[in-house]
Scaffold this motif. Sequence first.
Motif, PDB file in Angstrom:
ATOM      1  N   GLN A   1       5.871  -1.895   3.911  1.00  0.00           N
ATOM      2  CA  GLN A   1       6.537  -3.190   3.902  1.00  0.00           C
ATOM      3  C   GLN A   1       6.040  -4.082   5.039  1.00  0.00           C
ATOM      4  OE1 GLN A   1       8.954  -3.963   1.356  1.00  0.00           O
ATOM      5  NE2 GLN A   1       7.895  -2.137   0.630  1.00  0.00           N
ATOM      6  N   ALA A   2       6.109  -3.561   6.256  1.00  0.00           N
ATOM      7  CA  ALA A   2       5.738  -4.345   7.441  1.00  0.00           C
ATOM      8  C   ALA A   2       5.744  -3.420   8.650  1.00  0.00           C
ATOM      9  CB  ALA A   2       6.733  -5.478   7.663  1.00  0.00           C
ATOM     10  N   THR A   3       5.247  -3.942   9.743  1.00  0.00           N
ATOM     11  CA  THR A   3       5.344  -3.250  11.024  1.00  0.00           C
ATOM     12  C   THR A   3       6.344  -4.027  11.867  1.00  0.00           C
ATOM     13  OG1 THR A   3       3.081  -2.469  10.887  1.00  0.00           O
ATOM     14  CG2 THR A   3       4.098  -2.454  13.057  1.00  0.00           C
ATOM     15  N   VAL A   4       7.336  -3.320  12.371  1.00  0.00           N
ATOM     16  CA  VAL A   4       8.360  -3.921  13.211  1.00  0.00           C
ATOM     17  C   VAL A   4       8.389  -3.125  14.500  1.00  0.00           C
ATOM     18  CG1 VAL A   4      10.796  -4.478  13.435  1.00  0.00           C
ATOM     19  CG2 VAL A   4       9.698  -4.656  11.205  1.00  0.00           C
ATOM     20  N   GLY A   5       7.994  -3.790  15.574  1.00  0.00           N
ATOM     21  CA  GLY A   5       7.912  -3.083  16.851  1.00  0.00           C
ATOM     22  C   GLY A   5       6.874  -1.985  16.738  1.00  0.00           C
ATOM     23  N   PRO A   6       7.204  -0.792  17.201  1.00  0.00           N
ATOM     24  CA  PRO A   6       6.228   0.301  17.144  1.00  0.00           C
ATOM     25  C   PRO A   6       6.231   1.073  15.821  1.00  0.00           C
ATOM     26  CG  PRO A   6       8.153   1.023  18.342  1.00  0.00           C
ATOM     27  CD  PRO A   6       8.374  -0.437  17.994  1.00  0.00           C
ATOM     28  N   TYR A   7       7.020   0.628  14.852  1.00  0.00           N
ATOM     29  CA  TYR A   7       7.189   1.391  13.618  1.00  0.00           C
ATOM     30  C   TYR A   7       6.678   0.645  12.392  1.00  0.00           C
ATOM     31  CZ  TYR A   7      10.366   4.094  16.508  1.00  0.00           C
ATOM     32  OH  TYR A   7      10.895   4.842  17.511  1.00  0.00           O
ATOM     33  N   ALA A   8       6.237   1.419  11.422  1.00  0.00           N
ATOM     34  CA  ALA A   8       5.923   0.892  10.092  1.00  0.00           C
ATOM     35  C   ALA A   8       7.158   1.120   9.235  1.00  0.00           C
ATOM     36  CB  ALA A   8       4.723   1.622   9.493  1.00  0.00           C
ATOM     37  N   LEU A   9       7.503   0.147   8.421  1.00  0.00           N
ATOM     38  CA  LEU A   9       8.622   0.292   7.494  1.00  0.00           C
ATOM     39  C   LEU A   9       8.067   0.662   6.125  1.00  0.00           C
ATOM     40  CD1 LEU A   9      10.915  -2.736   8.390  1.00  0.00           C
ATOM     41  CD2 LEU A   9      11.177  -0.345   9.036  1.00  0.00           C
TER      42      LEU A   9
ATOM     43  N   PRO B   1       3.038   4.458  12.692  1.00  0.00           N
ATOM     44  CA  PRO B   1       1.864   3.976  11.960  1.00  0.00           C
ATOM     45  C   PRO B   1       0.625   4.841  12.133  1.00  0.00           C
ATOM     46  CG  PRO B   1       2.942   2.159  13.093  1.00  0.00           C
ATOM     47  CD  PRO B   1       3.598   3.423  13.562  1.00  0.00           C
ATOM     48  N   ALA B   2       0.430   5.412  13.299  1.00  0.00           N
ATOM     49  CA  ALA B   2      -0.777   6.206  13.549  1.00  0.00           C
ATOM     50  C   ALA B   2      -0.811   7.488  12.720  1.00  0.00           C
ATOM     51  CB  ALA B   2      -0.890   6.538  15.031  1.00  0.00           C
ATOM     52  N   SER B   3       0.343   7.971  12.275  1.00  0.00           N
ATOM     53  CA  SER B   3       0.370   9.220  11.509  1.00  0.00           C
ATOM     54  C   SER B   3       0.239   8.989  10.005  1.00  0.00           C
ATOM     55  CB  SER B   3       1.667   9.982  11.796  1.00  0.00           C
ATOM     56  OG  SER B   3       2.778   9.290  11.242  1.00  0.00           O
ATOM     57  N   LEU B   4       0.365   7.756   9.559  1.00  0.00           N
ATOM     58  CA  LEU B   4       0.344   7.457   8.121  1.00  0.00           C
ATOM     59  C   LEU B   4      -1.062   7.528   7.557  1.00  0.00           C
ATOM     60  CD1 LEU B   4       2.797   4.444   8.098  1.00  0.00           C
ATOM     61  CD2 LEU B   4       3.294   6.823   7.508  1.00  0.00           C
TER      62      LEU B   4
ATOM     63  N   THR C   1       0.844  -1.194   0.000  1.00  0.00           N
ATOM     64  CA  THR C   1       0.000   0.000   0.000  1.00  0.00           C
ATOM     65  C   THR C   1       0.879   1.244   0.000  1.00  0.00           C
ATOM     66  OG1 THR C   1      -1.680  -1.169   1.276  1.00  0.00           O
ATOM     67  CG2 THR C   1      -1.813   1.230   1.264  1.00  0.00           C
ATOM     68  N   LEU C   2       0.552   2.209  -0.841  1.00  0.00           N
ATOM     69  CA  LEU C   2       1.296   3.460  -0.871  1.00  0.00           C
ATOM     70  C   LEU C   2       0.730   4.399   0.184  1.00  0.00           C
ATOM     71  CD1 LEU C   2       1.818   4.083  -4.685  1.00  0.00           C
ATOM     72  CD2 LEU C   2       3.394   3.104  -3.028  1.00  0.00           C
ATOM     73  N   LEU C   3       1.617   4.834   1.083  1.00  0.00           N
ATOM     74  CA  LEU C   3       1.218   5.661   2.211  1.00  0.00           C
ATOM     75  C   LEU C   3       1.992   6.966   2.220  1.00  0.00           C
ATOM     76  CD1 LEU C   3       1.318   2.876   4.946  1.00  0.00           C
ATOM     77  CD2 LEU C   3      -0.689   3.708   3.702  1.00  0.00           C
ATOM     78  N   HIS C   4       1.337   8.014   2.713  1.00  0.00           N
ATOM     79  CA  HIS C   4       1.998   9.304   2.891  1.00  0.00           C
ATOM     80  C   HIS C   4       2.442   9.406   4.339  1.00  0.00           C
ATOM     81  CE1 HIS C   4       2.080  13.680   3.773  1.00  0.00           C
ATOM     82  NE2 HIS C   4       2.822  13.644   2.688  1.00  0.00           N
ATOM     83  N   ASP C   5       3.711   9.741   4.519  1.00  0.00           N
ATOM     84  CA  ASP C   5       4.285   9.941   5.852  1.00  0.00           C
ATOM     85  C   ASP C   5       4.408  11.446   6.065  1.00  0.00           C
ATOM     86  OD1 ASP C   5       5.720  10.017   8.211  1.00  0.00           O
ATOM     87  OD2 ASP C   5       7.541   9.119   7.379  1.00  0.00           O
TER      88      ASP C   5
ATOM     89  N   ASP D   1       7.070  13.996   4.743  1.00  0.00           N
ATOM     90  CA  ASP D   1       6.374  14.457   3.534  1.00  0.00           C
ATOM     91  C   ASP D   1       6.788  13.626   2.316  1.00  0.00           C
ATOM     92  OD1 ASP D   1       4.479  15.973   2.200  1.00  0.00           O
ATOM     93  OD2 ASP D   1       5.958  17.462   1.560  1.00  0.00           O
ATOM     94  N   ARG D   2       6.856  12.300   2.531  1.00  0.00           N
ATOM     95  CA  ARG D   2       7.218  11.369   1.458  1.00  0.00           C
ATOM     96  C   ARG D   2       6.142  10.307   1.326  1.00  0.00           C
ATOM     97  NH1 ARG D   2      12.953   9.191   3.175  1.00  0.00           N
ATOM     98  NH2 ARG D   2      12.717   7.963   1.299  1.00  0.00           N
ATOM     99  N   VAL D   3       6.077   9.716   0.148  1.00  0.00           N
ATOM    100  CA  VAL D   3       5.188   8.582  -0.098  1.00  0.00           C
ATOM    101  C   VAL D   3       6.052   7.343  -0.165  1.00  0.00           C
ATOM    102  CG1 VAL D   3       3.627   7.509  -1.764  1.00  0.00           C
ATOM    103  CG2 VAL D   3       3.458   9.953  -1.292  1.00  0.00           C
ATOM    104  N   GLY D   4       5.625   6.313   0.519  1.00  0.00           N
ATOM    105  CA  GLY D   4       6.378   5.071   0.514  1.00  0.00           C
ATOM    106  C   GLY D   4       5.457   3.873   0.437  1.00  0.00           C
ATOM    107  N   GLU D   5       6.036   2.760   0.042  1.00  0.00           N
ATOM    108  CA  GLU D   5       5.307   1.497  -0.047  1.00  0.00           C
ATOM    109  C   GLU D   5       5.442   0.787   1.288  1.00  0.00           C
ATOM    110  OE1 GLU D   5       5.849  -2.641  -2.438  1.00  0.00           O
ATOM    111  OE2 GLU D   5       6.275  -0.803  -3.535  1.00  0.00           O
TER     112      GLU D   5
END
Length: 131
Positions: A27-35, A49-52, A13-17, A21-25
């Motif tokens: 990958q997975a959630t590792v610990g408290p973070y989305a990759l 993840p909550a801000s994406l 899924t393409l997400l805006h961070d 201010d970047r768009v990324g694909e």
Amino acid sequence: MTTEPTTSFEPGTLLHDPATDRVGEYQATVGPYALLRPVGGGREWQAAPASLRVATPEQRLSAGVRAANERAGRATWGYAALDRPPLPVADCETCAEVAALRRAAQAASDASAETDADVLMRRHHRAAHGA
């Protein structure tokens, strides 16, 4: 399409961070973070993840164009660089004709015709000069 926050995404899924201010694909959630991985590949980064948000069509298009431009800038196809026009070979009539086309396009500020002349010159170089 929703832009509401969520913490559950499908891989790819393409997400805006908003933090970068970047768009990324996704990958997975590792610990408290989305990759997230940049569109077109590259080094992953961590995001909250909550801000994406799911990327808007405009953001997806912009990220795709940026990735294509980066790929084109790195491509050389056997030439020193594609941003430099190929030089005509001395005493080659075809090279001289294509170089004249390129000069005419430059004089007319016709970037499309200038690019076309560069493509013709590169094809001629490969076919006639083994470059």
